[in-house]
Design a protein around this motif. Structure first.
Motif, PDB file in Angstrom:
ATOM      1  N   SER A   1      13.543 -10.105  84.722  1.00 44.76           N
ATOM      2  CA  SER A   1      14.580  -9.554  84.409  1.00 44.76           C
ATOM      3  C   SER A   1      15.387 -10.157  83.173  1.00 44.76           C
TER       4      SER A   1
ATOM      5  N   SER B   1      15.872  -3.236  83.209  1.00 47.60           N
ATOM      6  CA  SER B   1      15.970  -3.644  84.535  1.00 47.60           C
ATOM      7  C   SER B   1      16.063  -4.897  84.958  1.00 47.60           C
TER       8      SER B   1
ATOM      9  N   GLY C   1      10.558  -0.204  86.530  1.00 46.83           N
ATOM     10  CA  GLY C   1      11.756  -0.878  86.894  1.00 46.83           C
ATOM     11  C   GLY C   1      12.982  -0.032  87.327  1.00 46.83           C
ATOM     12  N   ASN C   2      13.959  -0.431  87.395  1.00 50.84           N
ATOM     13  CA  ASN C   2      15.013   0.432  87.778  1.00 50.84           C
ATOM     14  C   ASN C   2      16.448   0.010  87.043  1.00 50.84           C
ATOM     15  N   ARG C   3      17.121   1.134  86.651  1.00 48.32           N
ATOM     16  CA  ARG C   3      18.296   0.949  85.779  1.00 48.32           C
ATOM     17  C   ARG C   3      19.556   0.404  86.509  1.00 48.32           C
TER      18      ARG C   3
ATOM     19  N   ARG D   1      12.760   4.681  89.735  1.00 49.29           N
ATOM     20  CA  ARG D   1      12.032   3.729  88.963  1.00 49.29           C
ATOM     21  C   ARG D   1      11.864   4.690  87.691  1.00 49.29           C
TER      22      ARG D   1
END
Length: 385
Positions: free
Chosen positions: A325, A331, A353-355, A369
């Protein structure tokens, strides 16, 4: 994975990455690259010691080295696939090139479950989603709840796909795949499909009371001598420990035999991998997803790399953090599994990834994702022993 050089296709791909990341903006104005990137371009990417080693709450092993990958950002957003095939997420990528087209298999989390979906690109930046390349099996079959993470290997004129199947998932709408994770087989005459499932072939399965008792899911295939090796994901359950194992075969349409021991200890807590061979040092680099822990929740927190001069022997001390990160532009908590590809003098790392600005709790850590890309300048340089 190596691509032919000095072609219009490679120039286009590299130009697109270069314009988006180092030196120029989209309007054509020159922007001076950061000094750090200039140094990396001159000397390659050095693996160096970490000043502050991460200490995990359960004392799982930590990496003591790092190499700084440069993030490009998001290249594919979930919710863009046809028929809502990835409305709940796009993740777990496998990227390759064939005849001047880039192909990306990814897990599309849709209304029916997680399925292997296809997107194609000519420049690695703009992707066209084609939708699922296969459906679920019948209820109760090994891929009746998910048919996902499709890794490919071309042998002569035939394309082989080894994909993850499972009869179990979490409840709707997320439908996150659950143990056991199985390796299943499909084939095609084209990277575009259609893919024919080979239910008559069972490459290998989880083995009770072994390091792969709960997970024996697919990974990269490499031809070695007259045979083939697959770097597969392995895990136990209750407690869950994760690692990478090697399975071997002389026939891609036959049985695979997993090695009796994994390449790295289960305590490393790693899953899924993508390999690159560095010819300047005769060294193999295995990029993999590390599983960390935060407030009792396990989640994929980084991409690690291990290195070895022997494809069959790996030292758990020879590892480094590549991407987490701190590197990512977007992300800030979760970093998904890597797929690596050499393009000219760069090694591209495609990941998910995840916002979300807030750490997604529980089962939601697997959802929503998107897919991003980072890169390292070649060659990769290991620490001096």
């Amino acid at each position: 994975m190596h691509l032919s050089l000095q072609t219009k296709f490679i120039v286009l791909a590299l130009t697109s990455i270069f314009l988006s990341q180092t030196g120029f903006c989209q309007k054509g104005k020159y922007k001076k690259p950061q000094q750090k990137q200039e140094v990396e371009q001159e000397v390659g990417s050095k693996i160096i010691p970490i000043k502050n080693v991460i200490n995990y709450s359960d004392n799982r092993p930590a990496a003591k080295f790092y190499v700084n990958a440069i993030d490009v950002g998001i290249i594919f957003k979930h919710g863009t696939g046809p028929d809502s095939c990835d409305v709940y997420g796009a993740r777990d990528v496998w990227v390759w090139e064939n005849q001047m087209t880039f192909y990306m298999h990814y897990d599309g989390a849709g209304p029916k479950g997680w399925l292997t979906c296809l997107a194609v690109s000519e420049d690695l930046q703009t992707w066209t989603a084609k939708g699922p390349v296969m459906g679920l099996g019948k209820k109760g079959t090994d891929d009746g709840a998910s048919a996902s993470y499709g890794t490919t290997f071309k042998d002569k004129n035939k394309w082989h796909m080894f994909y993850l199947g499972t009869p179990n998932t979490s409840p709707s709408p997320d439908r996150v795949p659950a143990f056991p994770y199985l390796t299943m087989k499909a084939e095609s005459n084209s990277p575009n499909g259609a893919w024919k499932k080979r239910y008559d072939i069972t490459p290998f399965k989880p083995k009770p009371e072994s390091y792969y008792s709960a997970t024996a899911s697919p990974g990269q295939v490499i031809k070695q001598g007259n045979g083939y090796v697959m770097f597969f994901s392995a895990s136990t359950d209750r407690p869950t420990y994760r690692t990478i194992g090697i399975a071997r075969t002389n026939n891609l349409d036959g049985k695979w035999i997993p090695d009796p021991k994994p390449i790295l200890p289960l305590e490393e807590q790693i899953e899924n991998s993508s390999l690159y061979f560095e010819p300047t040092s005769n060294t193999w680099f295995l990029f993999t997803n590390h599983v960390g822990i935060k407030e009792g929740l396990e989640y994929t927190d980084a991409i690690w790399v291990y290195w070895s001069k022997d494809l069959n022997k790996w030292n758990p001390k020879d590892k480094a953090i590549v991407f987490d990160s701190k590197n990512s532009k977007w992300s800030k908590h979760i970093i998904g599994l890597p797929s690596v590809m050499k393009v000219d003098n760069k090694l591209l790392i495609i990941y998910d990834g995840n916002r979300s600005a807030i750490f997604p709790a529980g089962i939601k850590s697997h959802m929503n994702r998107d897919i991003g890309m980072a890169w390292l300048t070649l060659p990769l340089i290991t620490p001096i022993p």
